[in-house]
Design a protein around this motif. Structure first.
Motif, PDB file in Angstrom:
ATOM      1  N   THR A 140       0.846  -1.239   0.135  1.00 58.93           N
ATOM      2  CA  THR A 140       0.161  -0.201  -0.119  1.00 58.93           C
ATOM      3  C   THR A 140       1.026   1.209  -0.030  1.00 58.93           C
ATOM      4  O   THR A 140       1.740   1.420   0.912  1.00 58.93           O
ATOM      5  CB  THR A 140      -0.965  -0.068   1.420  1.00 58.93           C
ATOM      6  OG1 THR A 140      -1.639  -1.206   1.229  1.00 58.93           O
ATOM      7  CG2 THR A 140      -1.780   1.359   1.093  1.00 58.93           C
TER       8      THR A 140
ATOM      9  N   MET B 259      -1.889   6.746  -5.678  1.00 58.51           N
ATOM     10  CA  MET B 259      -2.215   5.357  -5.154  1.00 58.51           C
ATOM     11  C   MET B 259      -2.267   5.264  -3.737  1.00 58.51           C
ATOM     12  O   MET B 259      -2.639   4.281  -3.141  1.00 58.51           O
ATOM     13  CB  MET B 259      -1.359   4.221  -5.961  1.00 58.51           C
ATOM     14  CG  MET B 259      -1.575   4.120  -7.233  1.00 58.51           C
ATOM     15  SD  MET B 259      -3.357   3.602  -7.855  1.00 58.51           S
ATOM     16  CE  MET B 259      -3.313   2.104  -7.173  1.00 58.51           C
TER      17      MET B 259
ATOM     18  N   LYS C 273      -4.046   2.811  -1.351  1.00 58.89           N
ATOM     19  CA  LYS C 273      -4.837   1.850  -2.039  1.00 58.89           C
ATOM     20  C   LYS C 273      -4.047   0.475  -2.144  1.00 58.89           C
ATOM     21  O   LYS C 273      -2.857   0.714  -2.611  1.00 58.89           O
ATOM     22  CB  LYS C 273      -5.145   2.494  -3.393  1.00 58.89           C
ATOM     23  CG  LYS C 273      -5.984   3.552  -3.373  1.00 58.89           C
ATOM     24  CD  LYS C 273      -6.363   3.919  -4.644  1.00 58.89           C
ATOM     25  CE  LYS C 273      -7.506   5.226  -4.808  1.00 58.89           C
ATOM     26  NZ  LYS C 273      -7.485   5.770  -6.134  1.00 58.89           N
ATOM     27  N   ARG C 274      -4.459  -0.376  -1.528  1.00 61.25           N
ATOM     28  CA  ARG C 274      -3.755  -1.706  -1.484  1.00 61.25           C
ATOM     29  C   ARG C 274      -3.493  -2.239  -2.933  1.00 61.25           C
ATOM     30  O   ARG C 274      -4.379  -2.347  -3.687  1.00 61.25           O
ATOM     31  CB  ARG C 274      -4.345  -2.768  -0.492  1.00 61.25           C
ATOM     32  CG  ARG C 274      -3.342  -3.973  -0.374  1.00 61.25           C
ATOM     33  CD  ARG C 274      -3.770  -4.646   0.914  1.00 61.25           C
ATOM     34  NE  ARG C 274      -2.992  -6.050   0.978  1.00 61.25           N
ATOM     35  CZ  ARG C 274      -3.018  -6.664   2.020  1.00 61.25           C
ATOM     36  NH1 ARG C 274      -3.831  -6.451   3.089  1.00 61.25           N
ATOM     37  NH2 ARG C 274      -2.272  -7.882   2.135  1.00 61.25           N
ATOM     38  N   THR C 275      -2.457  -2.595  -3.480  1.00 62.06           N
ATOM     39  CA  THR C 275      -2.163  -2.955  -4.780  1.00 62.06           C
ATOM     40  C   THR C 275      -1.254  -4.338  -4.791  1.00 62.06           C
ATOM     41  O   THR C 275      -0.217  -4.435  -3.928  1.00 62.06           O
ATOM     42  CB  THR C 275      -1.752  -1.787  -5.818  1.00 62.06           C
ATOM     43  OG1 THR C 275      -1.713  -2.218  -7.019  1.00 62.06           O
ATOM     44  CG2 THR C 275      -0.502  -1.447  -5.427  1.00 62.06           C
TER      45      THR C 275
END
Length: 127
Positions: free
Chosen positions: A92, A98, A101-103
């Motif tokens: 994250t 971003m 926002k976990r990605t």
């Protein structure tokens, strides 16, 4: 494939699987190593970083800019003085578009070994 290449490859995988990315740079990279990202990223990871000191600083800034939840590091695939490793990082970002926002970032990493040290690291990202 040289023994140096597999020794470095196996140690890199071992360190990265344990979350020791900074230790990997400090232990395995040559003083004049170069790192090439697939694109110019904002913040701590420019497209090209030259020299171990700059790489250590870049990795330090990166680790401060993200929360890493998990890293999956594949087995090394050697070829002469190079090897590739797949990595998937669940993280994250703390800043930028971003932020929060976990990605999941998937990449293939190509390393070149010279005199028992990583002289070049190149990163390729899946979209």
């Amino acid at each position: 494939m040289s023994q140096d290449t597999m020794t470095v490859a196996n140690r890199l995988v071992e360190l990265c699987r344990a979350g020791g990315f900074m230790e990997a740079v400090e232990e395995l990279y040559a003083d004049d190593a170069v790192q090439i990202e697939a694109l110019d990223m904002p913040g701590p990871m420019p497209k090209v970083t030259q020299g171990k000191a700059a790489l250590v600083e870049s990795h330090k800034q990166f680790s401060q800019s993200v929360d890493v939840h998990n890293v999956d590091v594949g087995e090394p695939y050697p070829h002469e003085d190079r090897f590739i490793v797949s990595m998937v990082m669940d993280h994250t970002p703390k800043q930028g578009p971003m932020a929060g926002k976990r990605t999941e970032a998937k990449e293939m990493c190509l390393y070149t070994v010279k005199d028992g040290k990583i002289s070049k690291a190149e990163f390729f990202y899946a979209e």
